[in-house]
Motif scaffolding. Structure first.
Motif, PDB file in Angstrom:
ATOM      1  N   LEU A  34      14.441 -50.961  74.566  1.00  0.00           N
ATOM      2  CA  LEU A  34      13.486 -50.203  73.765  1.00  0.00           C
ATOM      3  C   LEU A  34      13.553 -50.657  72.314  1.00  0.00           C
ATOM      4  N   SER A  35      12.390 -50.718  71.694  1.00  0.00           N
ATOM      5  CA  SER A  35      12.296 -51.136  70.298  1.00  0.00           C
ATOM      6  C   SER A  35      11.549 -50.137  69.435  1.00  0.00           C
ATOM      7  N   ALA A  36      10.930 -49.122  70.041  1.00  0.00           N
ATOM      8  CA  ALA A  36      10.167 -48.145  69.256  1.00  0.00           C
ATOM      9  C   ALA A  36      10.090 -46.825  70.009  1.00  0.00           C
ATOM     10  N   ILE A  37      10.130 -45.740  69.245  1.00  0.00           N
ATOM     11  CA  ILE A  37       9.945 -44.384  69.768  1.00  0.00           C
ATOM     12  C   ILE A  37       8.985 -43.662  68.839  1.00  0.00           C
ATOM     13  N   VAL A  77      25.485 -51.164  64.087  1.00  0.00           N
ATOM     14  CA  VAL A  77      25.276 -52.113  65.161  1.00  0.00           C
ATOM     15  C   VAL A  77      25.473 -51.437  66.514  1.00  0.00           C
ATOM     16  N   GLY A  78      24.638 -51.797  67.486  1.00  0.00           N
ATOM     17  CA  GLY A  78      24.768 -51.267  68.835  1.00  0.00           C
ATOM     18  C   GLY A  78      24.391 -49.804  68.903  1.00  0.00           C
ATOM     19  N   ALA A 127      18.301 -50.758  67.140  1.00  0.00           N
ATOM     20  CA  ALA A 127      18.004 -49.713  68.119  1.00  0.00           C
ATOM     21  C   ALA A 127      17.178 -48.601  67.483  1.00  0.00           C
ATOM     22  N   PRO A 128      16.133 -48.127  68.160  1.00  0.00           N
ATOM     23  CA  PRO A 128      15.296 -47.061  67.578  1.00  0.00           C
ATOM     24  C   PRO A 128      16.017 -45.724  67.548  1.00  0.00           C
ATOM     25  N   LEU A 129      16.030 -45.105  66.389  1.00  0.00           N
ATOM     26  CA  LEU A 129      16.596 -43.777  66.167  1.00  0.00           C
ATOM     27  C   LEU A 129      15.593 -42.997  65.328  1.00  0.00           C
ATOM     28  N   VAL A 130      15.083 -41.879  65.862  1.00  0.00           N
ATOM     29  CA  VAL A 130      14.076 -41.100  65.133  1.00  0.00           C
ATOM     30  C   VAL A 130      14.402 -39.620  65.241  1.00  0.00           C
ATOM     31  N   GLY A 131      13.805 -38.836  64.345  1.00  0.00           N
ATOM     32  CA  GLY A 131      13.890 -37.388  64.382  1.00  0.00           C
ATOM     33  C   GLY A 131      12.510 -36.796  64.549  1.00  0.00           C
ATOM     34  N   LEU A 167      16.166 -38.639  68.723  1.00  0.00           N
ATOM     35  CA  LEU A 167      15.838 -39.468  69.876  1.00  0.00           C
ATOM     36  C   LEU A 167      16.400 -40.864  69.642  1.00  0.00           C
ATOM     37  N   PHE A 168      17.059 -41.422  70.660  1.00  0.00           N
ATOM     38  CA  PHE A 168      17.672 -42.756  70.549  1.00  0.00           C
ATOM     39  C   PHE A 168      17.309 -43.546  71.802  1.00  0.00           C
ATOM     40  N   GLY A 169      17.025 -44.839  71.610  1.00  0.00           N
ATOM     41  CA  GLY A 169      16.604 -45.659  72.735  1.00  0.00           C
ATOM     42  C   GLY A 169      17.538 -46.811  73.027  1.00  0.00           C
TER      43      GLY A 169
END
Length: 855
Positions: free
Chosen positions: A612-615, A526-527, A563-567, A575-577
């Motif tokens: 932000l909702s997408a990366i 969360v968060g 929260a968007p978290l991608v590699g 990357l985190f938004g």
């Protein structure tokens, strides 16, 4: 909408430092993390989760269109199994489970599944048990819950609110659809054969975008049904509205009788025309929330009990009617800004009430996990559902905690799952007919049963697949390993066979990102909380981010619920938004905002703070990054985030749910959109300067994820709120790809380069289409020095078996990578002899070449 002060029981185990040593896999000694119960610092707010889910689907309007889901289902593209190789041989999706999950506390919770909202037992057959998943459909058991099968997968609606048998004719069963904390329902389903098959019976007289809190059948008239229903309206501030509805023709036509927030209802055990309604708000005549009674089947009402809370501050009201004289009410709300809950009892039909208070009860998360019921035949024996199940044998004066997830600590409760008997967060309870000692409970972890009145419980989840997943990742080395984040069932790992699922950390976890060069993974809670594990989840490393990492306050950070978290999939960059983009070049050790304080969203608008909702980032050029926000703003950078360009023009004003970049060309990207009344898939070929609508023949339904086939960039797969669709033309023309898949919300989809698809669903676990194309292990070189033996090569996977002179020597393995296996031991212990030694490796793909080592 007034704050309801609710919190999901997603107890973050914030520090996982001690470990158990256990034999695992190839018999090497490995560390299995043992979660350490701590007082939770962060809890998932139900209101935030509710608003996140509904905001995306309603924005920019205040509600989802009536019948939208049903219309989308009826207009969906035809199914097709004519796919390009290597998927061509596959004809349908295969469930990967979990069915069930080995919980983080296997000796206490046992095997777990997903959230259950309703339990109904046939009054004529105690072995016939029907349960409703929050978003996983209706399941039926004929052996008292030992085994279940899904029975409503032919219906578009899988979100179940409440189920009720007809006492007069138990072959008739009704299900009010719409989980009150999840997807809104499409009406009422009915079965006339004891729950074996179901059909939708309600027409437009019952609002089809709603959530059912309770459904009851007149015991003397199977055609008379009562239903508590409400719906949530969002952007610009959430508002709930609803009513008690009555049908007199078997569920086809309905009329609203008492407008407001109907939370619970009961029918008098002596007079079927006398009904009781618990409501947290009444929308007519300025009447107070509380308990109401009708003696004419709902035409007129009188107030029996008014809640004592400040105006508009009643959180919830639940009831248990023992008789027309003896009635329990469990309610909670705010008085002068402070939350309070109480059980009240009337023994004179509501004329007077005794305040029994809540001493001994855990009232946290009131309104999320809240019920009260009386044991048949014993009016002083009541069960209260909170995060745990509490039982009182003296009419609510004192309580025993039956499930024991929490123990008193100071003025509150401390999470102590090592003492528990079932999963935390209770939603439903039912007694077997004729035997009040047989008790079924439904919670965030599935279904459990007690045969001794609640003293002990056993798990009944071995055949249930109800996991509500947020994201999925596939191990880059071993395709038989998957990782998922789930609602209140932690981060989980699947290894080997489809049903071998293990909860690695307990709580609500969202996205999982794998390290492309080693066996580390990260996941977010969360968060702004991000956690890192090594050894494919076996070892907890550390927490790599909190709110302060991203410049956010610990209370109400400006960040999405999901929260968007991608590699990048090619290096350790993450990357985190929040409302801006943060980049970590070292898999979470350090973070920076390359754009400084540039707001990549629409800012604070009439709908509230945008986030932000997408990366999206591709593998060919990681300096090109796309972002999308919940209020529909799209941005792109060509220099790793230092400067940004607004590329929103050309896109409809809808919530952006996902952005996928073509790995071969970073100028090509797809944006997925939620909401209704506009296109849902848009494509750019020029870095967002222009967009083309690729929705084509898709139904008007939110799209949550998109995957590009690695072998053919024109082949796309999308996950929607009603399943998966596929295009071989880069969009525009779509076919359904749903054989074997129920009409469930698909939250994430991955097209693995090894020739298969995996999807994470919100309510039915994970699915796979196709079979991984595994590479055989190859040994290039073997060296021996002292007590060390090193095998070099490729495709060793994560669990290789080392065979030396025809004897497996896995107990001596000290390290494994895709290209290297290290062993340590005296040559004699390793089985080495003077002269030629044959060495080979076997993996899930098969057997390697035989390497001859001369000593």
């Amino acid at each position: 909408m007034k704050a309801r002060h609710l919190a999901i029981g997603a107890f973050l185990l914030a520090l996982i430092v001690p470990f158990l040593t256990a034999s695992h896999g190839n018999n090497r000694e490995r560390d299995i993390p043992t979660p350490v119960p701590v007082e939770p610092e962060y809890v998932e707010e139900v209101e935030k989760g509710n608003q996140w889910f509904m905001f995306q689907r309603a924005y920019p309007f205040d509600s989802v269109p009536s019948e939208a889901r049903l219309r989308a289902w009826e207009s969906r593209p035809v199914e097709s199994s004519r796919l390009k190789a290597p998927l061509a041989a596959q004809t349908e999706w295969q469930s990967l489970g979990p069915k069930p999950t080995t919980s983080g506390f296997p000796n206490n919770w046992g095997a777990t599944s997903g959230r259950i909202t309703s339990i109904a037992i046939s009054p004529a057959d105690p072995q016939l048990v029907i349960i409703g998943g929050a978003s996983g459909g209706i399941w039926r058991s004929t052996d008292g819950g030992s085994s279940f099968i899904p029975v409503s997968d032919d219906q578009v609606d899988l979100a179940v609110g409440s189920i009720a048998f007809c006492d007069q004719n138990p072959a008739i069963v009704y299900a009010g659809m719409g989980d009150d904390l999840g997807y809104l329902g499409s009406g009422v389903l009915k079965s006339t054969n004891g729950g074996q098959t179901w059909s939708r019976v309600s027409n437009s007289t019952l609002p089809s975008v709603g959530s059912t809190t309770s459904i009851k059948v007149d015991p003397a008239d199977p055609s008379r049904v009562y239903l508590g229903l409400y719906s949530m309206r969002v952007p610009g501030g959430g508002v709930y509205s609803g009513a008690l509805y009555v049908s007199t023709d078997g569920g086809a036509n309905w009329s609203a009788r008492l407008p407001g927030l109907a939370r619970d209802l009961a029918i008098s055990p002596s007079d079927p025309h006398k009904i009781y309604l618990a409501t947290s708000r009444v929308d007519t005549g300025g009447q107070p929330p509380g308990l109401y009674r009708s003696t004419d089947g709902g035409s007129s009402w009188s107030n029996l009990f008014a809640t004592p809370y400040d105006q508009g501050k009643t959180v919830d009201v639940k009831l248990a009617v023992v008789s027309d004289q003896m009635i329990y009410v469990y309610t909670g709300g705010f008085i002068s800004g402070a939350f309070e809950a109480r059980v009240v009892l009337s023994t004179d039909g509501g004329a007077t009430w005794q305040n029994r208070g809540s001493s001994g009860l855990d009232t946290a998360q009131f309104g999320y996990n809240t019920y009260i019921t009386a044991a048949p035949g014993n009016p002083n024996s009541i069960y209260v559902g909170t995060r745990d199940v509490f039982k009182s044998s003296d009419g609510g004066t004192s309580y025993d905690n039956l499930t024991k997830n929490l123990t008193p600590s100071g003025s509150g409760f401390r999470f102590t799952p090592a003492t528990s008997t079932s999963h935390i967060d209770q939603h439903a309870l039912a007694f077997a007919p004729g035997n009040p000692n047989i008790v079924y409970i439904g919670n965030d972890g599935g279904l459990s049963r007690s045969t001794d009145g609640g003293t002990t419980f056993s798990s009944l989840n071995s055949t249930l697949s109800l996991s509500q997943m947020y994201g999925i990742a596939i191990d880059p080395v071993d395709p038989t390993i998957s990782y998922v984040g789930t609602q209140d069932n932690g981060m989980q790992r699947r290894a080997g066979a489809p049903f071998q699922w293990q909860e690695l950390i307990t709580g609500d976890f969202k996205t999982v990102v794998t390290h492309p060069q080693n066996d580390s993974i990260v996941t977010n809670y969360v968060g702004c909380n991000v956690y890192r594990f090594t050894s494919r989840g076996d070892h907890f490393d550390r927490q790599v981010a909190i709110e302060a990492t991203f410049g956010e306050p610990s209370s109400n950070p400006r960040v999405s619920f999901l929260a968007p978290l991608v590699g990048t999939r090619v290096n350790p960059t993450l990357l985190f938004g929040t409302w801006r983009l943060f980049v970590s070049p070292d898999f979470g050790n350090t973070w920076q905002a390359p754009g400084g304080t540039v707001d990549l969203t629409r800012g604070v608008t009439q709908f509230g703070p945008d986030v932000l909702s997408a990366i999206g980032v591709g593998t060919s050029n990681q300096n090109v990054i796309y972002t999308g926000s919940e209020q529909g703003r799209a941005m792109v950078t060509a220099n790793g985030g230092s400067t940004w360009t607004d590329v929103t023009p050309g896109l409809p004003d809808r919530s952006i749910t996902a952005i996928t970049v073509d790995d071969a060309n970073s100028a090509v990207a797809y944006v997925c959109l939620s909401g209704f009344g506009a296109g849902h898939v848009f494509k750019t070929t020029d870095n967002g300067n222009t967009w083309s609508d690729q929705s084509g023949n898709l139904p008007d339904i939110p799209v949550n994820a998109l995957a590009i086939d690695s072998a053919d960039s024109n082949t796309l797969s999308i996950g929607t709120d009603i399943g998966i669709y596929r295009s071989s033309t880069g969009g525009g023309s779509w076919v359904g790809l749903n054989d074997g898949l129920p009409p469930v919300v698909v939250r994430a989809i991955v097209a693995d380069p090894r020739g298969f698809l995996q999807a994470a669903t919100y309510g039915r676990g994970a699915y796979q289409f196709g079979t991984p194309v595994l590479q055989l292990p190859v040994i290039d070189l073997v060296t021996s020095s002292g007590k060390k033996l090193t095998i070099s090569g490729q495709n060793f996977g994560s669990n290789p078996h080392v065979i030396i002179n025809d004897v497996e020597r896995n107990q001596f393995i000290t390290g494994v990578t895709q290209q290297l296996v290290s062993l340590k031991g005296k040559p004699k212990k390793l089985g080495l002899v003077t002269g030629n030694n044959s060495i080979k490796i076997t993996t899930a793909a098969g057997e390697s070449n035989v390497f001859t080592l001369l000593r």
